[in-house]
Design a protein around this motif. Structure first.
Motif, short mmCIF file in Angstrom:
data_model
loop_
_atom_site.label_atom_id
_atom_site.label_comp_id
_atom_site.label_asym_id
_atom_site.label_seq_id
_atom_site.Cartn_x
_atom_site.Cartn_y
_atom_site.Cartn_z
N GLY A 175 0.69 -1.32 0.12
CA GLY A 175 -0.13 -0.04 -0.05
C GLY A 175 0.94 1.25 -0.12
N ALA A 176 0.19 2.48 0.20
CA ALA A 176 1.08 3.80 0.32
C ALA A 176 1.82 4.01 1.46
N SER A 177 3.26 4.39 1.00
CA SER A 177 4.34 4.50 1.91
C SER A 177 3.93 4.93 3.23
N GLU A 178 3.34 6.39 2.98
CA GLU A 178 3.11 6.94 4.36
C GLU A 178 1.80 6.21 5.26
N ALA A 179 1.21 5.50 4.83
CA ALA A 179 0.00 4.43 5.44
C ALA A 179 0.96 3.53 6.27
N PHE A 180 1.72 2.90 5.44
CA PHE A 180 2.65 1.82 6.19
C PHE A 180 3.40 2.41 7.20
N PHE A 181 4.19 3.60 7.24
CA PHE A 181 4.85 4.29 8.18
C PHE A 181 4.17 4.85 9.38
N THR A 182 2.88 5.16 9.23
CA THR A 182 2.22 5.70 10.24
C THR A 182 1.12 4.82 10.83
#
Length: 565
Positions: free
Chosen positions: A535-542
């Motif tokens: 999935g989206a990178s920022e969603a993965f990290f947050t």
């Protein structure tokens, strides 16, 4: 325990004397982990080699004192120095594979080391070796001790090297980049082991690394080097978070943070070209040549239900060996003109996926699609197949991926000749020179050999060579893992600029999650050959969905510099 005062190391040569270390001082107390950090060429490994007495000829200690307890290390003769190595000072090298004899079992290597320093029976040495393996966390040590190095994973081999270093109960262990090639899960295990040994055995560690996250996580004190000189030294938290020297501040700013995404990295003495507004005519010529292809760079890549199985080692003539599944029904989609991060621990299948996409490994099942067109699989992808040009790769070690016997001009011109992009030899040379300018190297580099460049410069050459094929997809397999933070920042800035300029589609493979956050639009997580999250990178990290993703993020050594770009 260890005191180094005003250490100066010189290397005499034909054209004068090169001073690698100048007036360096540091101390290490029992049980202390002292970090040594700096750019490539700063002199970190030279200090370790000087302390343990392994300076390469013609290197020499020109000045200063080094004492271990009451022992003056500089006054030791060859026999005394040889006995001190191992008995009181041990070393852990970066690559455990080259530190272990591939023709000897782990048992033989441990027993040999123990008996070299003690008058002890083989049975007693074996019992101590098994106890050491158990102490460093290798399960079923009694049977695993019979294995050869190649039968262990990278993390387990590094544990064995640590066991070798512990054989004689040393007072000091010099660890030179002990976690560079390890994924975050195995790296965390090795760092926990080092910290536990310092706390329980009172062993002092000199930890040499370019990973600021590792320094922040486990060291008590840190010394920052540049060009062989100490820029700053003191307690780790103070030096990293409240640096006094401008160079230390710039070095900390170059560290990719895990907690936020930057537009661009700050680099000490940044010489990365600003590709948003190229001023050199050659760079503009290279841009025009890349853009003049029959199709714009950057197309979507679709991987559907890819499975890869490797046959196991045959142990019987009558029994078929069990197959090993490296990738199990893997699907992912890389959007056109974006960067997809592929992450996971060692053995998760990241590099196997790259080899499938490039046609180096034949999948057992599955489908590949580039820009809406099915790609032939490995067996059908001949040398002249167009897909070989459309998908290019930037490897982890640029030195081993460049032909050491060829000049840079020939290396860069080869894709133009191989793929029939330019028939005229003089024009191929002009295009190669323009591409060098585009990636931030001078045109005179075209007549030099790979060994005449630094690691970061060689990686720029590798990027230029990949672009000269006019690819649609660029696969970057750990392209900065062996580089220090400042050079890493330069290469990442270069990739960011090239991707934005030409709309490249990039598959970015890395075990450094902080780098992945800075570079990637999307992320796919692999474990045991299966996709656990995408999935989206920022969603993965947050807000990661999978428990394994959360575990990876928790294990990643993080450092927040407080600087933004």
């Amino acid at each position: 325990m260890l005191t180094v005062e005003n250490l100066t190391v010189e290397f005499p040569g034909r054209f004068g004397v090169f001073t690698a270390i100048e007036d360096v001082s540091l101390t290490i107390a029992p049980g202390e982990i002292h970090g040594l950090v700096g750019e490539s060429g700063a002199g970190k490994s030279t200090i370790g080699a000087a302390i343990i007495g392994l300076l390469q000829v013609p290197g020499r200690v020109a000045n200063g004192t080094m004492t271990l307890g009451e022992t003056d290390l500089r006054s030791l003769g060859p026999v005394e120095a040889h006995r001190l190595r191992g008995e009181r000072i041990s070393m852990i090298f970066q690559d455990p594979q080259t530190s272990l004899n591939p023709l000897m079992t782990i048992e033989d290597q441990l027993i040999e080391t123990i008996q070299a320093h003690e008058d002890i029976s083989t049975s007693d040495a074996r019992a101590r070796a098994i106890a050491l393996l158990e102490e460093i966390g290798i399960t079923d040590a009694t049977s695993r001790i019979k294995a050869y190095p190649h039968q262990f994973s990278g993390g387990m081999r590094q544990r064995v090297v640590i066991a070798l270093a512990l054989c004689t109960n040393p007072e000091l262990i010099i660890a030179d980049e002990p976690t560079t090639a390890l994924d975050v899960a195995v790296q965390s295990q090795v760092l926990d082991l080092i910290q536990r040994l310092a706390n329980t055995r009172g062993i002092g560690f000199l930890l040499i690394t370019h990973d600021i996250g590792v320094i922040a996580q486990i060291t008590d004190n840190v010394t920052v080097l540049r060009n062989g000189k100490v820029m700053e030294t003191g307690p780790t938290d103070k030096v990293l978070r409240r640096p006094e020297h401008p160079y230390t501040s710039a070095l900390m700013a170059a560290v990719p943070p895990l907690d936020r995404k930057l537009d661009r990295f700050l680099v000490p003495d940044d010489d990365t070209p600003d590709l948003a507004a190229p001023t050199g005519r050659s760079a503009a010529d290279a841009e025009a040549w890349l853009s003049s292809g029959t199709q714009a760079l950057g197309e979507g890549l679709l991987v559907e239900n890819v499975t890869v199985r490797f046959s196991g080692n045959r142990t019987s003539l009558f029994r078929k060996p069990p197959a090993f599944t490296a990738l199990d029904d893997v699907s992912m989609s890389v959007r056109p003109g974006t960067v997809m991060g592929l992450v996971g621990e060692s053995g998760s299948g990241k590099s196997t996926m790259a080899k499938v996409i490039t046609g180096l490994v034949q999948p057992s099942a599955g489908r590949l699609c580039l820009g809406g067109t099915d790609l032939p699989l490995a067996r059908e992808r001949g040398r002249k197949d167009p897909s070989r040009r459309l998908i290019q790769m930037v490897f982890q070690d640029p030195y081993s991926s460049l032909n050491s016997r060829h000049r840079i001009g020939d290396i860069l011109a080869e894709p133009l000749w191989l793929y029939g992009l330019e028939a005229d030899a003089d024009k191929r040379r002009d295009i190669a020179a323009a591409m060098l300018d585009l990636v931030g190297l001078s045109a005179d580099a075209i007549d030099r050999f790979p060994h005449q460049f630094s690691g970061g410069q060689r990686q720029r050459i590798a990027v230029a060579r990949s672009l000269l094929a006019r690819p649609r997809v660029l696969i970057c397999d750990e392209p900065t893992s062996a580089l220090d933070v400042s050079i890493q920042a330069q290469i990442l800035n270069l990739l960011k600029d090239l991707q934005a300029r030409f709309g490249l589609t990039i598959l970015f493979i890395s075990h450094n999650l902080a780098v992945v956050r800075q570079m990637c639009d999307d992320v796919t997580v692999l474990k045991g050959g299966k996709v656990v999250e995408t999935g989206a990178s920022e969603a993965f990290f947050t807000q990661p969905d999978a428990p394994y993703s959360r575990e990876l993020l928790q294990l990643t050594p993080g450092f927040t510099s407080g600087a933004a770009a």
